[in-house]
Design a protein around this motif. Structure first.
Motif, PDB file in Angstrom:
ATOM      1  N   ARG A 119      16.240  -8.986  -5.081  1.00 20.72           N
ATOM      2  CA  ARG A 119      15.855  -7.741  -5.764  1.00 20.72           C
ATOM      3  C   ARG A 119      16.819  -7.381  -6.888  1.00 20.72           C
ATOM      4  N   GLY A 120      18.077  -7.752  -6.774  1.00 17.81           N
ATOM      5  CA  GLY A 120      19.047  -7.575  -7.843  1.00 17.81           C
ATOM      6  C   GLY A 120      19.077  -6.189  -8.446  1.00 17.81           C
ATOM      7  N   THR A 121      18.921  -6.142  -9.765  1.00 14.27           N
ATOM      8  CA  THR A 121      19.006  -4.870 -10.488  1.00 14.27           C
ATOM      9  C   THR A 121      17.784  -3.977 -10.279  1.00 14.27           C
ATOM     10  N   LYS A 122      16.766  -4.493  -9.577  1.00 10.20           N
ATOM     11  CA  LYS A 122      15.597  -3.656  -9.293  1.00 10.20           C
ATOM     12  C   LYS A 122      15.917  -2.579  -8.260  1.00 10.20           C
ATOM     13  N   LEU A 123      16.946  -2.810  -7.452  1.00 12.70           N
ATOM     14  CA  LEU A 123      17.323  -1.850  -6.428  1.00 12.70           C
ATOM     15  C   LEU A 123      17.894  -0.588  -7.064  1.00 12.70           C
ATOM     16  N   THR A 124      17.381   0.544  -6.670  1.00  9.12           N
ATOM     17  CA  THR A 124      17.845   1.824  -7.223  1.00  9.12           C
ATOM     18  C   THR A 124      18.476   2.720  -6.164  1.00  9.12           C
ATOM     19  N   GLY A 125      18.241   2.440  -4.893  1.00  4.44           N
ATOM     20  CA  GLY A 125      18.791   3.270  -3.833  1.00  4.44           C
ATOM     21  C   GLY A 125      20.249   2.959  -3.574  1.00  4.44           C
ATOM     22  N   ALA A 126      20.957   3.904  -2.973  1.00  8.13           N
ATOM     23  CA  ALA A 126      22.359   3.705  -2.612  1.00  8.13           C
ATOM     24  C   ALA A 126      22.436   2.713  -1.451  1.00  8.13           C
ATOM     25  N   PRO A 127      23.472   1.838  -1.419  1.00 10.71           N
ATOM     26  CA  PRO A 127      23.590   0.852  -0.345  1.00 10.71           C
ATOM     27  C   PRO A 127      23.562   1.461   1.042  1.00 10.71           C
ATOM     28  N   GLU A 128      24.215   2.602   1.216  1.00  5.93           N
ATOM     29  CA  GLU A 128      24.241   3.219   2.545  1.00  5.93           C
ATOM     30  C   GLU A 128      22.858   3.670   2.994  1.00  5.93           C
ATOM     31  N   ASN A 141       0.862  -1.173   0.000  1.00  9.58           N
ATOM     32  CA  ASN A 141       0.000   0.000   0.000  1.00  9.58           C
ATOM     33  C   ASN A 141       0.907   1.234   0.000  1.00  9.58           C
ATOM     34  N   PRO A 142       0.491   2.347  -0.594  1.00  9.37           N
ATOM     35  CA  PRO A 142       1.343   3.541  -0.572  1.00  9.37           C
ATOM     36  C   PRO A 142       1.757   3.961   0.828  1.00  9.37           C
ATOM     37  N   ALA A 143       0.912   3.677   1.834  1.00 12.91           N
ATOM     38  CA  ALA A 143       1.209   4.078   3.207  1.00 12.91           C
ATOM     39  C   ALA A 143       1.806   2.951   4.045  1.00 12.91           C
ATOM     40  N   SER A 144       2.053   1.783   3.459  1.00 12.08           N
ATOM     41  CA  SER A 144       2.682   0.693   4.206  1.00 12.08           C
ATOM     42  C   SER A 144       4.060   1.117   4.694  1.00 12.08           C
ATOM     43  N   VAL A 145       4.512   0.494   5.781  1.00 11.20           N
ATOM     44  CA  VAL A 145       5.878   0.703   6.259  1.00 11.20           C
ATOM     45  C   VAL A 145       6.706  -0.495   5.814  1.00 11.20           C
ATOM     46  N   SER A 194      20.732   0.819   5.862  1.00  7.03           N
ATOM     47  CA  SER A 194      20.993   1.603   7.070  1.00  7.03           C
ATOM     48  C   SER A 194      20.083   1.225   8.228  1.00  7.03           C
ATOM     49  N   GLY A 195      19.098   0.385   7.965  1.00  9.79           N
ATOM     50  CA  GLY A 195      18.100   0.059   8.982  1.00  9.79           C
ATOM     51  C   GLY A 195      16.896   0.982   8.928  1.00  9.79           C
ATOM     52  N   ALA A 196      16.911   1.928   7.986  1.00 10.87           N
ATOM     53  CA  ALA A 196      15.789   2.858   7.837  1.00 10.87           C
ATOM     54  C   ALA A 196      14.586   2.137   7.236  1.00 10.87           C
ATOM     55  N   PHE A 197      13.418   2.750   7.381  1.00  8.66           N
ATOM     56  CA  PHE A 197      12.207   2.204   6.763  1.00  8.66           C
ATOM     57  C   PHE A 197      11.458   3.328   6.070  1.00  8.66           C
ATOM     58  N   TRP A 198      10.614   2.950   5.099  1.00  5.72           N
ATOM     59  CA  TRP A 198       9.969   3.917   4.230  1.00  5.72           C
ATOM     60  C   TRP A 198       8.500   3.567   4.020  1.00  5.72           C
ATOM     61  N   THR A 199       7.768   4.486   3.429  1.00  8.18           N
ATOM     62  CA  THR A 199       6.404   4.184   2.999  1.00  8.18           C
ATOM     63  C   THR A 199       6.475   3.259   1.791  1.00  8.18           C
ATOM     64  N   GLY A 200       5.360   2.612   1.489  1.00  2.60           N
ATOM     65  CA  GLY A 200       5.328   1.754   0.317  1.00  2.60           C
ATOM     66  C   GLY A 200       5.659   2.515  -0.950  1.00  2.60           C
ATOM     67  N   LYS A 201       5.211   3.751  -1.036  1.00  5.39           N
ATOM     68  CA  LYS A 201       5.482   4.578  -2.219  1.00  5.39           C
ATOM     69  C   LYS A 201       6.979   4.788  -2.414  1.00  5.39           C
ATOM     70  N   ARG A 202       7.665   5.139  -1.324  1.00  2.00           N
ATOM     71  CA  ARG A 202       9.097   5.357  -1.408  1.00  2.00           C
ATOM     72  C   ARG A 202       9.833   4.032  -1.628  1.00  2.00           C
ATOM     73  N   ALA A 203       9.339   2.958  -1.023  1.00  5.26           N
ATOM     74  CA  ALA A 203       9.950   1.640  -1.207  1.00  5.26           C
ATOM     75  C   ALA A 203       9.905   1.217  -2.672  1.00  5.26           C
ATOM     76  N   VAL A 220      10.010  -2.869  -3.478  1.00  2.00           N
ATOM     77  CA  VAL A 220       8.767  -3.533  -3.853  1.00  2.00           C
ATOM     78  C   VAL A 220       8.532  -3.309  -5.344  1.00  2.00           C
ATOM     79  N   ASP A 221       7.674  -4.154  -5.923  1.00  2.00           N
ATOM     80  CA  ASP A 221       7.449  -4.083  -7.370  1.00  2.00           C
ATOM     81  C   ASP A 221       6.357  -3.109  -7.759  1.00  2.00           C
ATOM     82  N   GLY A 222       5.418  -2.860  -6.853  1.00  2.00           N
ATOM     83  CA  GLY A 222       4.334  -1.960  -7.207  1.00  2.00           C
ATOM     84  C   GLY A 222       3.438  -1.680  -6.027  1.00  2.00           C
ATOM     85  N   LEU A 223       2.451  -0.837  -6.273  1.00  2.00           N
ATOM     86  CA  LEU A 223       1.490  -0.449  -5.245  1.00  2.00           C
ATOM     87  C   LEU A 223       0.123  -1.021  -5.603  1.00  2.00           C
ATOM     88  N   GLY A 224      -0.504  -1.664  -4.628  1.00  2.00           N
ATOM     89  CA  GLY A 224      -1.814  -2.249  -4.890  1.00  2.00           C
ATOM     90  C   GLY A 224      -2.193  -3.221  -3.810  1.00  2.00           C
TER      91      GLY A 224
END
Length: 277
Positions: free
Chosen positions: A187-196, A114-118, A200-209, A215-219
């Protein structure tokens, strides 16, 4: 297509998706709290994959994490059954799929949120309390006799020792390496964020993830499965059923169950509280 199906198109059975609900802290927390363990989850997974009618298996995950060992055992069972039965697996993150919850989600062929998932928290954490000063104020003397300097490591009733903390960090580092390796493998090449950032142990919303490739998509499960298998898709849910007799029996009686339940609920709330829930 058989003769009967050709003559009567309404005789065709609609596609079936098996839904396995994974809700709670991962590991043995006891009491009345909901938890996810290999012991509880394996029969649900086996039943979900067993039917030849099942077109896919969907994991509905709502977990703040917990035991990395239990999370890894469960994901391995999911992958083994998926290969054995040749059925795709979809993971749907609800409120939270963090730490061990995300570890399990990685077993799926696709991860949806979900866009608001953690989502996220790719890291390892250990927490506790220190009571040694409180014991001194109360005039209580603690007596511990053990062989080996590390046997009483991180005893909450004794002052924290730097060498014990260093040993714990080494242990956490080993687990973190396994976690990172699993994320990269799935996840392989699907990852777009920097490793650091990702590790880092951080968490994000589903949208940012989704933007980070975690994640592959929102729904939601109903919408996505209808898109894949048609409007007439049906769902069969597999989830843990807990009886009062079973809970009391495991804990040794009503009094023990109540005390155990209160303690486990505190631990459980602390884990959920990290994510604002």
């Amino acid at each position: 297509m058989g003769l009967l199906s050709a003559l009567n198109p309404f005789s065709r059975k609609p596609p079936l998706v098996a839904v396995v609900q994974l809700t709670g802290v991962i590991g043995m927390i006891g009491g009345f709290g909901r938890s996810i363990t290999m012991e509880k989850t394996a029969p649900l997974l086996d039943a979900a994959f067993r039917s030849k009618r099942v077109s896919a298996v969907a994991l509905v995950i709502n977990s703040p994490g917990g035991s990395p060992v239990q999370a890894d055992l469960i994901q391995k069972r999911v992958r083994d059954l998926s290969r054995e039965k040749n059925k795709p697996v979809f993971a749907f993150c609800e409120d939270v799929a963090a730490s061990g919850g995300y570890w399990i989600a990685l077993a799926a062929n696709e991860i949806w949120a979900n866009p608001a998932s953690v989502v996220g928290s790719i890291g390892v954490i250990s927490s506790g309390f220190g009571f040694h000063e409180a014991l001194g104020r109360l005039g209580i003397e603690r007596r511990v006799h053990a062989t080996g300097d590390a046997k009483g490591m991180l005893d909450p009733f004794r002052p924290e020792q730097p060498e014990h903390v260093e040993r714990l960090k080494t242990l956490q580092g080993d687990i973190q390496e396994s976690f990172i390796g699993w994320v990269r493998e799935r996840r392989g090449t699907k990852l777009t964020g920097a490793p650091e950032e990702l590790f880092s142990g951080a968490f994000w919303t589903g949208k940012r993830a989704k933007d980070l490739g975690l994640v592959d998509g929102l729904g939601d499960i109903r919408s996505i499965m209808r898109e894949r298998y048609g409007e007439d898709v049906r769902f069969r849910t597999f989830g843990e059923r807990k009886s009062l007799f079973r809970m009391l029996g495991r804990s040794g009686g009503a009094g023990d169950a109540l005390l155990d339940g209160l303690i486990s609920r505190v631990e459980e709330r602390l884990m959920w509280g990290r994510f604002g829930l």
